[in-house]
Design a protein around this motif. Structure first.
Motif, PDB file in Angstrom:
ATOM      1  N   GLU A  80     -12.167  18.039  20.994  1.00 21.22           N
ATOM      2  CA  GLU A  80     -12.248  16.729  21.656  1.00 21.22           C
ATOM      3  C   GLU A  80     -11.852  16.811  23.129  1.00 21.22           C
ATOM      4  O   GLU A  80     -12.475  16.176  23.967  1.00 21.22           O
ATOM      5  CB  GLU A  80     -11.331  15.722  20.954  1.00 21.22           C
ATOM      6  CG  GLU A  80     -11.806  15.284  19.597  1.00 21.22           C
ATOM      7  CD  GLU A  80     -10.783  14.407  18.867  1.00 21.22           C
ATOM      8  OE1 GLU A  80     -11.074  14.061  17.706  1.00 21.22           O
ATOM      9  OE2 GLU A  80      -9.718  14.085  19.424  1.00 21.22           O
ATOM     10  N   GLU A  81     -10.807  17.568  23.424  1.00 26.05           N
ATOM     11  CA  GLU A  81     -10.265  17.592  24.781  1.00 26.05           C
ATOM     12  C   GLU A  81     -10.972  18.571  25.707  1.00 26.05           C
ATOM     13  O   GLU A  81     -10.970  18.386  26.916  1.00 26.05           O
ATOM     14  CB  GLU A  81      -8.769  17.906  24.744  1.00 26.05           C
ATOM     15  CG  GLU A  81      -7.962  16.805  24.082  1.00 26.05           C
ATOM     16  CD  GLU A  81      -6.482  17.120  23.951  1.00 26.05           C
ATOM     17  OE1 GLU A  81      -6.080  18.281  24.172  1.00 26.05           O
ATOM     18  OE2 GLU A  81      -5.722  16.191  23.621  1.00 26.05           O
ATOM     19  N   THR A  82     -11.577  19.632  25.145  1.00 28.73           N
ATOM     20  CA  THR A  82     -12.134  20.681  26.010  1.00 28.73           C
ATOM     21  C   THR A  82     -13.568  21.089  25.692  1.00 28.73           C
ATOM     22  O   THR A  82     -14.186  21.798  26.486  1.00 28.73           O
ATOM     23  CB  THR A  82     -11.285  21.965  25.931  1.00 28.73           C
ATOM     24  OG1 THR A  82     -11.446  22.559  24.640  1.00 28.73           O
ATOM     25  CG2 THR A  82      -9.822  21.683  26.222  1.00 28.73           C
ATOM     26  N   GLY A  83     -14.093  20.733  24.529  1.00 32.48           N
ATOM     27  CA  GLY A  83     -15.413  21.196  24.126  1.00 32.48           C
ATOM     28  C   GLY A  83     -15.412  22.588  23.527  1.00 32.48           C
ATOM     29  O   GLY A  83     -16.448  23.081  23.092  1.00 32.48           O
ATOM     30  N   LYS A 116     -15.783  21.651  28.669  1.00 33.60           N
ATOM     31  CA  LYS A 116     -16.131  20.339  29.226  1.00 33.60           C
ATOM     32  C   LYS A 116     -14.989  19.407  28.846  1.00 33.60           C
ATOM     33  O   LYS A 116     -14.865  19.015  27.684  1.00 33.60           O
ATOM     34  CB  LYS A 116     -17.450  19.838  28.649  1.00 33.60           C
ATOM     35  CG  LYS A 116     -17.894  18.513  29.255  1.00 33.60           C
ATOM     36  CD  LYS A 116     -19.253  18.105  28.723  1.00 33.60           C
ATOM     37  CE  LYS A 116     -19.826  16.902  29.392  1.00 33.60           C
ATOM     38  NZ  LYS A 116     -19.012  15.716  29.440  1.00 33.60           N
ATOM     39  N   ASP A 118     -12.341  16.255  28.455  1.00 31.02           N
ATOM     40  CA  ASP A 118     -12.304  14.815  28.245  1.00 31.02           C
ATOM     41  C   ASP A 118     -11.443  14.251  29.362  1.00 31.02           C
ATOM     42  O   ASP A 118     -10.220  14.368  29.338  1.00 31.02           O
ATOM     43  CB  ASP A 118     -11.701  14.502  26.879  1.00 31.02           C
ATOM     44  CG  ASP A 118     -11.395  13.024  26.680  1.00 31.02           C
ATOM     45  OD1 ASP A 118     -11.791  12.191  27.526  1.00 31.02           O
ATOM     46  OD2 ASP A 118     -10.748  12.695  25.671  1.00 31.02           O
ATOM     47  N   THR A 119     -12.064  13.641  30.373  1.00 29.88           N
ATOM     48  CA  THR A 119     -11.338  13.212  31.568  1.00 29.88           C
ATOM     49  C   THR A 119     -10.425  12.015  31.325  1.00 29.88           C
ATOM     50  O   THR A 119      -9.645  11.661  32.205  1.00 29.88           O
ATOM     51  CB  THR A 119     -12.306  12.904  32.721  1.00 29.88           C
ATOM     52  OG1 THR A 119     -13.250  11.910  32.284  1.00 29.88           O
ATOM     53  CG2 THR A 119     -13.056  14.163  33.143  1.00 29.88           C
ATOM     54  N   PHE A 120     -10.503  11.388  30.171  1.00 26.14           N
ATOM     55  CA  PHE A 120      -9.571  10.298  29.875  1.00 26.14           C
ATOM     56  C   PHE A 120      -8.161  10.842  29.692  1.00 26.14           C
ATOM     57  O   PHE A 120      -7.203  10.286  30.206  1.00 26.14           O
ATOM     58  CB  PHE A 120     -10.007   9.529  28.618  1.00 26.14           C
ATOM     59  CG  PHE A 120      -9.053   8.419  28.252  1.00 26.14           C
ATOM     60  CD1 PHE A 120      -9.036   7.237  28.975  1.00 26.14           C
ATOM     61  CD2 PHE A 120      -8.171   8.573  27.199  1.00 26.14           C
ATOM     62  CE1 PHE A 120      -8.149   6.220  28.649  1.00 26.14           C
ATOM     63  CE2 PHE A 120      -7.274   7.561  26.863  1.00 26.14           C
ATOM     64  CZ  PHE A 120      -7.263   6.382  27.596  1.00 26.14           C
ATOM     65  N   GLU A 121      -8.031  11.944  28.968  1.00 26.58           N
ATOM     66  CA  GLU A 121      -6.718  12.522  28.681  1.00 26.58           C
ATOM     67  C   GLU A 121      -6.379  13.729  29.544  1.00 26.58           C
ATOM     68  O   GLU A 121      -5.217  14.002  29.804  1.00 26.58           O
ATOM     69  CB  GLU A 121      -6.655  12.988  27.211  1.00 26.58           C
ATOM     70  CG  GLU A 121      -6.633  11.885  26.190  1.00 26.58           C
ATOM     71  CD  GLU A 121      -6.425  12.443  24.797  1.00 26.58           C
ATOM     72  OE1 GLU A 121      -5.380  13.075  24.565  1.00 26.58           O
ATOM     73  OE2 GLU A 121      -7.312  12.254  23.951  1.00 26.58           O
TER      74      GLU A 121
END
Length: 151
Positions: A80-83, A116, A118-121
């Protein structure tokens, strides 16, 4: 009295016992951390948006969802955070004693995927040599990276 309680307990076997136990015991969140390494021995660190500005760098981490096995938690969180795809390995840390959470950490290896974030976290994701970590790494995570007990 003990015999009566034991007889009642045996009489409510199954789901009812689990409900009683659930109501009677503490509830915890489980934070799961991954010490994710690549084929060169570098460790994946994330610069977390929600963490204190003086200590934003740390290992991928997140909370287990109900019914989830902890190795799957770290795989899900990293994805989720990095792909990136990871496979959790050996358990390297287990700590209780907090009011509302239990901490678990696993070694993990990157098995694929494309970076890639997750720019939210997450603000940044980078691979670092364990001997050249950036400033602002959580001390407990630094200890995990170097194979020492995390306080």
């Amino acid at each position: 009295m003990k015999k009566i309680i034991a007889r009642l307990w045996r009489g409510i076997r199954g789901p009812m016992q689990w409900r009683v136990l659930w109501l009677a015991h503490a509830k915890f969140m489980v934070g799961v951390t991954g010490v994710v390494r690549d084929g060169q021995g570098r460790v994946l660190l994330l610069k977390h948006r929600m963490w204190p500005p003086e200590r934003p760098w740390g290992l991928p981490t997140g909370y287990a969802v109900k019914g989830e096995e902890f190795p799957h938690t770290i795989a899900r969180e990293v994805k989720e955070e990095t792909g990136l795809d990871v496979k959790a390995g050996r358990l390297v840390h287990l700590k209780s004693g907090y009011k509302l959470r239990l901490e678990v950490a696993y070694e993990a290896v990157c098995t694929g995927g494309t970076l890639k974030i997750d720019t939210f976290e997450i603000l940044e994701a980078q691979w670092f040599s364990p001997d050249a970590l950036p400033d602002g790494v959580q001390e407990s995570h630094r200890a995990l990276i170097h194979g020492k007990p995390a306080d």
